[in-house]
Design an enzyme around this catalytic site. Structure first.
Site, PDB file in Angstrom:
ATOM      1  N   ALA A  63       0.863  -1.176   0.000  1.00 38.27           N
ATOM      2  CA  ALA A  63       0.000   0.000   0.000  1.00 38.27           C
ATOM      3  C   ALA A  63       0.904   1.232   0.000  1.00 38.27           C
ATOM      4  CB  ALA A  63      -0.876  -0.015   1.245  1.00 38.27           C
ATOM      5  N   GLY A 102       0.521  -5.133   0.725  1.00 42.59           N
ATOM      6  CA  GLY A 102      -0.671  -5.058  -0.124  1.00 42.59           C
ATOM      7  C   GLY A 102      -0.416  -5.660  -1.505  1.00 42.59           C
ATOM      8  N   GLU A 105      -0.806  -9.244  -1.143  1.00 45.52           N
ATOM      9  CA  GLU A 105      -2.240  -9.516  -0.961  1.00 45.52           C
ATOM     10  C   GLU A 105      -2.988  -9.484  -2.291  1.00 45.52           C
ATOM     11  OE1 GLU A 105      -2.530  -6.515   2.199  1.00 45.52           O
ATOM     12  OE2 GLU A 105      -3.301  -8.115   3.499  1.00 45.52           O
ATOM     13  N   GLU A 125       4.405  -5.407   6.795  1.00 46.18           N
ATOM     14  CA  GLU A 125       3.515  -4.540   7.573  1.00 46.18           C
ATOM     15  C   GLU A 125       3.934  -4.470   9.039  1.00 46.18           C
ATOM     16  OE1 GLU A 125       2.454  -6.611   5.251  1.00 46.18           O
ATOM     17  OE2 GLU A 125       0.598  -5.937   4.277  1.00 46.18           O
TER      18      GLU A 125
HETATM   19  C1  3H9 Z   1       0.554  -2.378   3.385  1.00 46.83           C
HETATM   20  O1  3H9 Z   1       0.779  -2.817   2.307  1.00 46.83           O
HETATM   21  C2  3H9 Z   1      -0.769  -2.503   4.098  1.00 46.83           C
HETATM   22  C3  3H9 Z   1      -1.717  -3.462   3.453  1.00 46.83           C
HETATM   23  O2  3H9 Z   1      -1.597  -4.748   4.037  1.00 46.83           O
HETATM   24  C4  3H9 Z   1      -3.133  -3.021   3.778  1.00 46.83           C
HETATM   25  C5  3H9 Z   1      -3.871  -2.332   2.726  1.00 46.83           C
HETATM   26  C6  3H9 Z   1      -5.314  -2.073   3.096  1.00 46.83           C
HETATM   27  N1  3H9 Z   1       4.652   3.412  -0.273  1.00 46.83           N
HETATM   28  O3  3H9 Z   1      13.442   1.621   0.146  1.00 46.83           O
HETATM   29  P1  3H9 Z   1      13.844   2.373  -1.051  1.00 46.83           P
HETATM   30  C7  3H9 Z   1       9.462   4.750  -1.494  1.00 46.83           C
HETATM   31  S1  3H9 Z   1       1.726  -1.507   4.250  1.00 46.83           S
HETATM   32  C8  3H9 Z   1       5.137   4.588  -0.678  1.00 46.83           C
HETATM   33  O4  3H9 Z   1      14.902   3.395  -0.899  1.00 46.83           O
HETATM   34  P2  3H9 Z   1      14.839  -0.038  -2.278  1.00 46.83           P
HETATM   35  C9  3H9 Z   1      10.523   5.114  -0.475  1.00 46.83           C
HETATM   36  O5  3H9 Z   1      10.033   5.991   0.500  1.00 46.83           O
HETATM   37  C10 3H9 Z   1       3.110  -1.393   3.122  1.00 46.83           C
HETATM   38  N2  3H9 Z   1       6.444   4.805  -0.962  1.00 46.83           N
HETATM   39  O6  3H9 Z   1      14.215   1.418  -2.300  1.00 46.83           O
HETATM   40  C11 3H9 Z   1      11.577   5.733  -1.360  1.00 46.83           C
HETATM   41  O7  3H9 Z   1      11.162   7.045  -1.646  1.00 46.83           O
HETATM   42  P3  3H9 Z   1      12.194   8.260  -1.575  1.00 46.83           P
HETATM   43  C12 3H9 Z   1       3.835  -2.658   3.043  1.00 46.83           C
HETATM   44  C13 3H9 Z   1       7.272   3.775  -0.821  1.00 46.83           C
HETATM   45  O8  3H9 Z   1      14.947  -0.419  -3.694  1.00 46.83           O
HETATM   46  C14 3H9 Z   1      11.474   4.920  -2.653  1.00 46.83           C
HETATM   47  O9  3H9 Z   1      10.197   4.290  -2.605  1.00 46.83           O
HETATM   48  N3  3H9 Z   1       5.007  -2.482   2.205  1.00 46.83           N
HETATM   49  C15 3H9 Z   1       6.820   2.513  -0.388  1.00 46.83           C
HETATM   50  O10 3H9 Z   1      16.006  -0.090  -1.384  1.00 46.83           O
HETATM   51  C16 3H9 Z   1      12.535   3.855  -2.771  1.00 46.83           C
HETATM   52  O11 3H9 Z   1      12.518   3.056  -1.597  1.00 46.83           O
HETATM   53  C17 3H9 Z   1       6.180  -2.101   2.713  1.00 46.83           C
HETATM   54  O12 3H9 Z   1       6.320  -1.897   3.891  1.00 46.83           O
HETATM   55  C18 3H9 Z   1       5.448   2.348  -0.105  1.00 46.83           C
HETATM   56  N4  3H9 Z   1       4.915   1.181   0.295  1.00 46.83           N
HETATM   57  O13 3H9 Z   1      13.726  -0.954  -1.564  1.00 46.83           O
HETATM   58  C19 3H9 Z   1       7.308  -1.995   1.729  1.00 46.83           C
HETATM   59  N5  3H9 Z   1       7.884   1.687  -0.321  1.00 46.83           N
HETATM   60  O14 3H9 Z   1      13.202   7.943  -2.636  1.00 46.83           O
HETATM   61  C20 3H9 Z   1       8.262  -0.942   2.146  1.00 46.83           C
HETATM   62  C21 3H9 Z   1       8.956   2.405  -0.710  1.00 46.83           C
HETATM   63  O15 3H9 Z   1      11.333   9.445  -1.825  1.00 46.83           O
HETATM   64  N6  3H9 Z   1       9.275  -0.739   1.174  1.00 46.83           N
HETATM   65  N7  3H9 Z   1       8.600   3.655  -1.010  1.00 46.83           N
HETATM   66  O16 3H9 Z   1      12.780   8.207  -0.201  1.00 46.83           O
HETATM   67  C22 3H9 Z   1      10.421  -1.462   1.107  1.00 46.83           C
HETATM   68  O17 3H9 Z   1      10.620  -2.400   1.839  1.00 46.83           O
HETATM   69  C23 3H9 Z   1      11.452  -1.025   0.122  1.00 46.83           C
HETATM   70  O18 3H9 Z   1      11.181   0.295  -0.247  1.00 46.83           O
HETATM   71  C24 3H9 Z   1      11.546  -1.863  -1.169  1.00 46.83           C
HETATM   72  C25 3H9 Z   1      12.505  -1.173  -2.179  1.00 46.83           C
HETATM   73  C26 3H9 Z   1      12.072  -3.246  -0.811  1.00 46.83           C
HETATM   74  C27 3H9 Z   1      10.187  -1.990  -1.831  1.00 46.83           C
END
Ligand code: 3H9
Length: 693
Positions: A63, A102, A105, A125
């Site tokens: 999400a 998400g 999911e 999450e």
């Molecule tokens: C969820 O899904 C809830 C659901 O169950 C319920 C729904 C109803 N959203 O980490 P990076 C941005 S909760 C928005 O440096 P990498 C991040 O801020 C979510 N932005 O890259 C950064 O921006 P900036 C569950 C996001 O390649 C840029 O992307 N998901 C999100 O080292 C690059 O990120 C997570 O918790 C996001 N969800 O790693 C996943 N994610 O450049 C969290 C990232 O402006 N994310 N950004 O600072 C990660 O684990 C890592 O970002 C990922 C990429 C592995 C994806």
């Protein structure tokens, strides 16, 4: 269709391609686009199946975190997923990259899943303090069983494609290009007459209350104080308490409740802060970095060895320079032993260990460092010794070679002057054990070249660390703040607080260990040496609270001698030490002190507000650029509980006015020397703002 989702029809197969950089989060426009794609695919009689995939480096990574806390723009992700459940044509997820939260999911709600071989799957999450809210806790157990579900959802780790396939979470692994493989897979399903199917129509696996109980116990210990892991267990149990549809509704409510709670707010703040601290505010984004393809480490004690291991583990060649051949050999033996033990435990392969060892060359001659572009100095913590080493390095290395000190307390400006090349000098303060701890305090000295700063920040990330920039001061961010906690801990004991109660208070706040258990673990002789080194700047009262010195004089050095603040059995299990109470009573009598009972609240506030006040000073002095640097450093360097967001975020949540009032009270009771409020804290409190604005 919104810009972030493309829709095409190729023969009988429709394709929805999400393109929402950087990580294809399910932002409002993506949800709208997906809903529209499902509608169109259902409405078009020529379409027999729908493939959902993503452009860019990853499938949906979750999400959109940036939308949390804002009003929901319809449709919500669960609404889109409900459309998938109602669809009359099969929907296939074609996934690559990180299939997270998400995103996972969405994939699980699709009727079939095909993945590229390098994909990673997980529910992060929990790390954001959130209960999955779009069916993750309900579909996963039906497909992969309870043990896998509990592990994935409560620990937040990832599994690869092969494991996901073995666990029944995906149906096929793409051979060749994913888009083409997915199309062929969909056509195959159509040819076989396969229709939609929902994981929700599968039964829950047999209940296993003992498994839940064990998970509850482990999580309460490992993630002490965090509410999300236990809430997630509750959410999984919904599958046994109500039907699938009702469980989804309740899961979503729990998800929303968790997002609205303070722990998720704190953890999301840290997620953003961790990315923010990589950007140095006063350093233009295009500042050049110097190429580094060989690193030198001089000084091969515990820290030097750990740094050598950290650098070689990242695949960078390293020259390890010791005092003499005997030191070098001892260090290499120790390094080999540590990696061999990882191989024995199965966390490292023999091949990887051999590769790492092959990257290390050794020498006892600093002139060999001429072949490096960065030297990290980790010799003994003595200014005269370090100055001499920097003078040698200034001569032995090429101009432009970065000279970094791993000092914890010494003045890097003095080392910079000694080198004769101040612009190349900086600090790189690793935390022990250096090959394990993620935090790295990079220190910018008065004359450090901006390119040097940019280079060590990038290098820190390259070797898998979490670098935080600090200015020069006594102890930088973590040790300077920690020294105030130690001071208060000793004062509290002098005033009558039981050391075991002090430890308990910090443990229940969420720290992994209290100060006295930590002292026993690190060694009271080590602590006594550190106190001695800093005695010149200590106050009379700090010197008087000499419990550590008293214990060392009695041969009580902590865990290693079986006695310190606590007693230890042969398995290093702690029990109360009667000598500790006797020592405190005798100390009070000797100095004419009256002991008093001190409550948990005062203990907590004195230990923690002392750190907050020092953090405010670090900010006011410009040593820490932003509160984010402090919070990231304290969470990753000292184990400040992440679900409170770190000291500065935590204080903001309490309200700086309240914090200031308490500090003023302690000042009245304890004196100006220890409790003068930081000017910045006092100002922000009157302006009714927080550290983070
Ligand atoms: C969820 O899904 C809830 C659901 O169950 C319920 C729904 C109803 N959203 O980490 P990076 C941005 S909760 C928005 O440096 P990498 C991040 O801020 C979510 N932005 O890259 C950064 O921006 P900036 C569950 C996001 O390649 C840029 O992307 N998901 C999100 O080292 C690059 O990120 C997570 O918790 C996001 N969800 O790693 C996943 N994610 O450049 C969290 C990232 O402006 N994310 N950004 O600072 C990660 O684990 C890592 O970002 C990922 C990429 C592995 C994806």
């Amino acid at each position: 269709m919104p810009d972030t989702v493309q829709f095409h029809v190729r023969g009988a197969i429709a394709e929805a391609v999400i393109d929402n950089p950087p990580v294809n989060a399910t932002s409002a426009s993506v949800r709208q686009g997906l809903a529209e794609a499902i509608r169109r695919s259902e409405a078009d009689p020529a379409v027999r199946a729908l493939v959902i995939r993503c452009a860019g480096k990853t499938f949906i990574a979750g999400a959109d975190i940036k939308e949390f806390g804002k009003p929901l723009v319809e449709p919500g992700l669960p609404d889109v997923i409900a459309m998938m459940d109602r669809a009359t044509k099969p929907i296939i997820a074609a996934v690559h990259g990180t299939v997270l939260g998400g995103g996972f999911e969405v994939a699980l709600a699709c009727h079939y899943r095909i993945a590229s071989p390098e994909a990673k799957f997980g529910f992060p999450e929990v790390k954001l303090g959130i209960v999955p809210g779009a069916g993750g806790t309900q579909r996963t157990p039906r497909l992969a069983g309870l043990a896998t579900t509990i592990r994935l959802t409560t620990e937040g780790g990832q599994i690869g494609t092969a494991s996901a396939f073995a666990e029944g979470l995906i149906d096929a692994i793409a051979d060749g290009e994913l888009a083409a493989a997915a199309l062929a897979y969909a056509e195959g399903l159509v040819a076989e007459g396969k229709g939609p199917r929902s994981a929700g129509s599968l039964p829950m696996p047999a209940d296993d209350p003992a498994l839940f109980e064990e998970a509850r116990r482990t999580l309460s210990r490992k993630m002490r104080g965090q509410s999300a892991p236990l809430k997630i267990l509750e959410a999984i149990r919904l599958g046994y308490e109500m039907d699938f549809g009702a469980a989804l509704v309740r899961e979503l409510e729990m998800c929303r409740e968790s997002i609205a709670g303070p722990q998720s707010k704190a953890l999301r703040y840290l997620f953003a802060a961790e990315r923010e601290v990589a950007r140095i505010t006063d350093l233009p984004a295009d500042t050049a970095t110097r190429p580094i393809d060989r690193v030198g480490v001089i000084g091969l004690g515990v820290m030097g060895r750990g740094i050598v291991m950290a650098v070689a583990s990242a695949g960078l060649p390293v020259i390890a320079v010791g005092l003499d051949q005997a030191h070098v050999e001892a260090a290499m033996k120790a390094i080999t032993r540590m990696w061999a033990s990882s191989v024995a435990k199965g966390s490292l392969t023999q091949e990887a260990m051999d590769k790492r060892l092959a990257l290390i060359t050794t020498s006892d001659d600093p002139r060999d460092l001429a072949a490096t572009q960065l030297v990290i100095e980790a010799v003994t913590e003595d200014l005269a010794v370090k100055k001499a080493v920097f003078a040698t390095l200034g001569q032995a290395t090429q101009p432009g070679t970065i000279l970094a000190s791993n000092t914890s307390f010494l003045n890097i400006d003095a080392l910079a002057e000694a080198s004769g090349r101040a612009e190349d000098v900086c600090g790189m303060h690793f935390f022990n054990p250096a090959h394990v701890m993620r935090l790295l305090e990079n220190v910018r000295a008065a004359k450090t070249d901006p390119e040097v700063v940019a280079t060590i920040m990038a290098l820190g990330r390259r070797i898998g660390k979490l670098p935080v920039l600090s200015g020069v001061c006594d102890g930088f961010i973590v040790n300077r703040m920690l020294s105030k906690r130690s001071r208060e801990a000793f004062f509290l004991v002098e005033e009558g607080a039981d050391p075991a109660l002090i430890d308990k208070v910090l443990l229940s706040f969420g720290f992994p260990m209290g100060p006295f258990a930590l002292g026993d673990l690190a060694g009271l002789d080590v602590q006594a040496a550190a106190r001695k080194a800093r005695a010149a700047s200590a106050t009379e009262r700090e010197l008087r609270a000499d419990f550590v010195e008293q214990m060392v004089a009695q041969g009580r050095l902590g865990q290693k001698t079986g006695s310190g603040w606590y007693l230890y059995d042969e398995n290093r299990k702690a029990s109360p030490n009667p000598q500790t109470g006797a020592m405190i009573a005798a100390h009070a009598e000797r100095h004419g002190l009256t002991l008093r009972g001190i409550g948990e609240e005062e203990i907590r506030e004195r230990l923690l507000y002392a750190m907050v006040n020092e953090g405010a000073k670090l900010l006011g002095e410009g040593i820490a650029p932003r509160p984010q640097e402090i919070d990231i450093a304290m969470v990753n360097g000292l184990g400040w509980p992440s679900h409170t967001g770190g000291p500065m975020h935590w204080a903001d949540q309490i309200g700086l006015e309240k914090v200031l009032a308490k500090i003023e009270r302690f000042r009245a009771e304890q004196g100006d020397a220890y409790w003068t409020p930081a000017p910045l804290l006092a100002r922000y409190a009157t302006e009714d703002r927080g550290f983070a604005a």
